[in-house]
Design a protein around this motif. Structure first.
Motif, PDB file in Angstrom:
ATOM      1  N   PHE A   1      -9.436  -1.903  -6.564  1.00 44.45           N
ATOM      2  CA  PHE A   1      -8.722  -3.171  -6.446  1.00 44.45           C
ATOM      3  C   PHE A   1      -8.721  -3.657  -4.991  1.00 44.45           C
ATOM      4  N   ALA A   2      -8.382  -2.764  -4.065  1.00 40.35           N
ATOM      5  CA  ALA A   2      -8.324  -3.141  -2.642  1.00 40.35           C
ATOM      6  C   ALA A   2      -9.692  -3.594  -2.136  1.00 40.35           C
ATOM      7  N   PHE A   3     -10.741  -2.888  -2.510  1.00 44.82           N
ATOM      8  CA  PHE A   3     -12.092  -3.248  -2.080  1.00 44.82           C
ATOM      9  C   PHE A   3     -12.456  -4.635  -2.609  1.00 44.82           C
ATOM     10  N   SER A   4     -12.096  -4.916  -3.847  1.00 47.23           N
ATOM     11  CA  SER A   4     -12.400  -6.224  -4.439  1.00 47.23           C
ATOM     12  C   SER A   4     -11.606  -7.354  -3.795  1.00 47.23           C
TER      13      SER A   4
ATOM     14  N   ASN B   1     -24.308  -8.129  -8.656  1.00 50.15           N
ATOM     15  CA  ASN B   1     -23.021  -8.126  -7.973  1.00 50.15           C
ATOM     16  C   ASN B   1     -22.496  -6.687  -7.874  1.00 50.15           C
ATOM     17  N   GLY B   2     -22.609  -5.923  -8.955  1.00 56.81           N
ATOM     18  CA  GLY B   2     -22.193  -4.516  -8.924  1.00 56.81           C
ATOM     19  C   GLY B   2     -23.023  -3.699  -7.943  1.00 56.81           C
ATOM     20  N   LEU B   3     -24.334  -3.939  -7.929  1.00 53.74           N
ATOM     21  CA  LEU B   3     -25.196  -3.215  -6.987  1.00 53.74           C
ATOM     22  C   LEU B   3     -24.848  -3.576  -5.549  1.00 53.74           C
ATOM     23  N   GLU B   4     -24.565  -4.859  -5.314  1.00 57.59           N
ATOM     24  CA  GLU B   4     -24.214  -5.273  -3.959  1.00 57.59           C
ATOM     25  C   GLU B   4     -22.864  -4.703  -3.534  1.00 57.59           C
ATOM     26  N   ALA B   5     -21.922  -4.578  -4.459  1.00 63.12           N
ATOM     27  CA  ALA B   5     -20.631  -3.951  -4.141  1.00 63.12           C
ATOM     28  C   ALA B   5     -20.835  -2.485  -3.759  1.00 63.12           C
TER      29      ALA B   5
ATOM     30  N   LEU C   1     -21.225   1.538   0.576  1.00 59.58           N
ATOM     31  CA  LEU C   1     -22.079   2.519   1.248  1.00 59.58           C
ATOM     32  C   LEU C   1     -22.286   2.125   2.707  1.00 59.58           C
ATOM     33  N   ALA C   2     -22.651   0.870   2.955  1.00 59.20           N
ATOM     34  CA  ALA C   2     -22.929   0.421   4.322  1.00 59.20           C
ATOM     35  C   ALA C   2     -21.693   0.554   5.210  1.00 59.20           C
ATOM     36  N   GLU C   3     -20.538   0.152   4.691  1.00 60.01           N
ATOM     37  CA  GLU C   3     -19.301   0.268   5.470  1.00 60.01           C
ATOM     38  C   GLU C   3     -18.951   1.729   5.752  1.00 60.01           C
ATOM     39  N   SER C   4     -19.327   2.616   4.849  1.00 58.77           N
ATOM     40  CA  SER C   4     -19.012   4.044   5.011  1.00 58.77           C
ATOM     41  C   SER C   4     -20.043   4.793   5.834  1.00 58.77           C
ATOM     42  N   THR C   5     -21.175   4.160   6.097  1.00 59.83           N
ATOM     43  CA  THR C   5     -22.294   4.855   6.733  1.00 59.83           C
ATOM     44  C   THR C   5     -22.654   4.294   8.098  1.00 59.83           C
ATOM     45  N   CYS C   6     -22.536   3.009   8.288  1.00 63.34           N
ATOM     46  CA  CYS C   6     -22.980   2.351   9.517  1.00 63.34           C
ATOM     47  C   CYS C   6     -22.274   2.959  10.732  1.00 63.34           C
TER      48      CYS C   6
ATOM     49  N   ALA D   1     -25.904   3.269  -5.212  1.00 64.43           N
ATOM     50  CA  ALA D   1     -26.609   2.866  -3.988  1.00 64.43           C
ATOM     51  C   ALA D   1     -26.797   4.110  -3.138  1.00 64.43           C
ATOM     52  N   GLU D   2     -28.003   4.283  -2.576  1.00 63.63           N
ATOM     53  CA  GLU D   2     -28.309   5.448  -1.739  1.00 63.63           C
ATOM     54  C   GLU D   2     -29.190   5.039  -0.570  1.00 63.63           C
ATOM     55  N   THR D   3     -28.998   5.726   0.565  1.00 58.82           N
ATOM     56  CA  THR D   3     -29.867   5.501   1.721  1.00 58.82           C
ATOM     57  C   THR D   3     -30.266   6.831   2.336  1.00 58.82           C
TER      58      THR D   3
END
Length: 158
Positions: A26-29, A74-78, A83-88, A115-117
């Motif tokens: 909910f918070a992320f959305s 939209n789900g993939l982008e979320a 992932l990006a916010e947790s990894t960058c 999502a994976e990097t």
């Protein structure tokens, strides 16, 4: 990564609570309200990996009563955004610059978006970071797969 991101900190704090994954979702959305349209339910989040579920519901159906491909994107982008916010790294910033997807099967159930990097991509001098994304039906069938390209650059000096 020296400093844990705000998103990863929030994930760790909320998932320690009862109903914590729902609270985090909910918070992320709320931070990016468009994501709320698919009602993502986060399952797992760590650097270089994010997983969430987009529930199959009428509001995101297409004309054949499967999940609409744009809802899946939209789900993939979320998932990619978490992932990006947790990894960058804390001294860099990211922005999406493109998405390519194929949808080989119908999305006829809830869809798990992943999502994976590659961890090395975030510390490279190359600003082009590729995030592999896919959506999987309850029976294990991949219904959407592709790549989201990010532009990752040093934060400007203030």
């Amino acid at each position: 990564m020296a400093d844990m991101s705000q998103v990863l900190t929030l994930w760790k704090k909320t998932t320690a609570l009862p109903l914590g994954k729902q609270l985090f979702s909910f918070a992320f959305s709320q931070k990016a309200p468009y994501f709320a349209t698919v009602r993502p339910r986060f399952v797992e989040l760590r650097p270089n990996y994010a997983e969430l579920v987009v529930p199959k519901r009428r509001a995101v159906h297409n004309h054949i009563k499967t999940l609409h491909v744009i809802a899946l994107c939209n789900g993939l982008e979320a998932a990619m955004g978490a992932l990006a916010e947790s990894t960058c790294p804390p001294d860099k910033r990211w922005i999406p610059k493109g998405m390519e997807v194929a949808y080989p099967a119908k999305a006829s159930s809830d869809i798990t978006c992943i999502a994976e990097t590659d961890p090395a991509a975030w510390t490279s001098d190359n600003p082009d970071v590729r995030v592999s994304v896919k959506g999987v039906r309850d029976d294990g069938t991949v219904v959407i797969e592709g790549e989201i390209r990010l532009w990752v650059t040093p934060k400007p000096q203030r």
